[in-house]
Design a protein around this motif. Structure first.
Motif, PDB file in Angstrom:
ATOM      1  N   GLY A  18       0.792  -1.222   0.000  1.00  0.00           N
ATOM      2  CA  GLY A  18       0.000   0.000   0.000  1.00  0.00           C
ATOM      3  C   GLY A  18       0.822   1.269   0.000  1.00  0.00           C
ATOM      4  O   GLY A  18       0.302   2.329   0.277  1.00  0.00           O
ATOM      5  N   GLU A  22       0.211   6.014  -5.587  1.00  0.00           N
ATOM      6  CA  GLU A  22      -1.042   6.620  -5.122  1.00  0.00           C
ATOM      7  C   GLU A  22      -0.933   7.060  -3.669  1.00  0.00           C
ATOM      8  O   GLU A  22      -1.374   8.148  -3.303  1.00  0.00           O
ATOM      9  CB  GLU A  22      -2.202   5.634  -5.282  1.00  0.00           C
ATOM     10  CG  GLU A  22      -3.543   6.219  -4.885  1.00  0.00           C
ATOM     11  CD  GLU A  22      -4.678   5.253  -5.126  1.00  0.00           C
ATOM     12  OE1 GLU A  22      -5.528   5.137  -4.224  1.00  0.00           O
ATOM     13  OE2 GLU A  22      -4.723   4.622  -6.186  1.00  0.00           O
ATOM     14  N   THR A  23      -0.313   6.237  -2.843  1.00  0.00           N
ATOM     15  CA  THR A  23      -0.133   6.581  -1.435  1.00  0.00           C
ATOM     16  C   THR A  23       0.759   7.809  -1.295  1.00  0.00           C
ATOM     17  O   THR A  23       0.474   8.709  -0.502  1.00  0.00           O
ATOM     18  CB  THR A  23       0.453   5.386  -0.666  1.00  0.00           C
ATOM     19  OG1 THR A  23      -0.422   4.270  -0.831  1.00  0.00           O
ATOM     20  CG2 THR A  23       0.601   5.695   0.807  1.00  0.00           C
ATOM     21  N   GLU A  93      -1.106   4.668   4.313  1.00  0.00           N
ATOM     22  CA  GLU A  93      -1.287   3.327   3.795  1.00  0.00           C
ATOM     23  C   GLU A  93      -2.542   3.318   2.946  1.00  0.00           C
ATOM     24  O   GLU A  93      -3.606   3.768   3.400  1.00  0.00           O
ATOM     25  CB  GLU A  93      -1.410   2.303   4.924  1.00  0.00           C
ATOM     26  CG  GLU A  93      -1.488   0.891   4.411  1.00  0.00           C
ATOM     27  CD  GLU A  93      -1.439  -0.135   5.525  1.00  0.00           C
ATOM     28  OE1 GLU A  93      -2.176  -1.118   5.410  1.00  0.00           O
ATOM     29  OE2 GLU A  93      -0.674   0.060   6.473  1.00  0.00           O
ATOM     30  N   ARG A  94      -2.385   2.903   1.727  1.00  0.00           N
ATOM     31  CA  ARG A  94      -3.470   2.840   0.749  1.00  0.00           C
ATOM     32  C   ARG A  94      -4.189   4.184   0.660  1.00  0.00           C
ATOM     33  O   ARG A  94      -3.582   5.171   0.279  1.00  0.00           O
ATOM     34  CB  ARG A  94      -4.396   1.683   1.069  1.00  0.00           C
ATOM     35  CG  ARG A  94      -3.719   0.325   0.912  1.00  0.00           C
ATOM     36  CD  ARG A  94      -4.674  -0.825   1.163  1.00  0.00           C
ATOM     37  NE  ARG A  94      -4.001  -2.092   1.063  1.00  0.00           N
ATOM     38  CZ  ARG A  94      -3.277  -2.651   2.033  1.00  0.00           C
ATOM     39  NH1 ARG A  94      -3.140  -2.041   3.184  1.00  0.00           N
ATOM     40  NH2 ARG A  94      -2.704  -3.814   1.854  1.00  0.00           N
ATOM     41  N   ASP A  95      -5.468   4.235   1.029  1.00  0.00           N
ATOM     42  CA  ASP A  95      -6.244   5.475   0.862  1.00  0.00           C
ATOM     43  C   ASP A  95      -6.305   6.324   2.135  1.00  0.00           C
ATOM     44  O   ASP A  95      -7.026   7.304   2.183  1.00  0.00           O
ATOM     45  CB  ASP A  95      -7.659   5.170   0.368  1.00  0.00           C
ATOM     46  CG  ASP A  95      -8.496   4.397   1.382  1.00  0.00           C
ATOM     47  OD1 ASP A  95      -7.922   3.806   2.323  1.00  0.00           O
ATOM     48  OD2 ASP A  95      -9.732   4.375   1.230  1.00  0.00           O
TER      49      ASP A  95
END
Length: 161
Positions: A18, A22-23, A93-95
């Protein structure tokens, strides 16, 4: 490769899950909110650019939408025109992005229910953001308002001083 090496390798891979582009982009947007909107350049126009139209700020007693959140941002800047917020640390982490921040300013104006007291204020807080498509969709804030009110002279110091 021994069993310990395999386990440690698996843990390292899982720990990095993640943390892709994007992160990192989400972290940059979170930093942009604090350092550009609440920074010396006061870029309020970024509010609409970095939030989703259906953004929700989850408060302790109720939620607020984007328009109300924008008015609160304007209110804080009215109460302390020299307000600047610095990002101390971030975890993502991730979104999700967690931000630990410190804000400093002088309460020389009126805003968000604060009368002008002329006192310097230092506030610390944490904000959790949830992102959708590179924009902030939700946030949760924790701010030490008791200390802020005491520094502004609106509440007595601890111990009755």
């Amino acid at each position: 490769m021994g069993a310990l090496t395999i386990v440690l390798t698996g843990l390292l891979v899982a720990a990095g899950a993640g943390r892709g582009p994007e992160t990192e982009r989400n972290k940059q947007v979170g930093r942009q909110l604090f350092e550009e909107i609440f920074g010396p350049r006061w870029r309020i126009e970024l509010v609409d650019q970095i939030h989703t139209p259906d953004f929700v700020s989850h408060g302790a007693t109720r939620d607020a939408g984007l328009d109300e959140d924008r008015r609160a941002v304007v209110g804080w800047k009215a109460a302390a025109p020299d307000l600047v917020i610095h990002v101390e640390r971030m975890v993502a982490e991730r979104d999700m992005v967690a931000v630990h921040w410190i804000g400093m300013g002088t309460n020389t104006g009126e805003g968000n229910g604060f009368p002008a007291t002329g006192r310097k204020i230092t506030a610390r807080g944490m904000t959790f953001f949830r992102f959708r498509d590179g924009r902030i969709a939700e946030e949760w804030n924790v701010i030490d308002m008791l200390t802020v009110l005491r520094q502004a002279g609106l509440l007595p110091e601890a111990g009755g001083k």
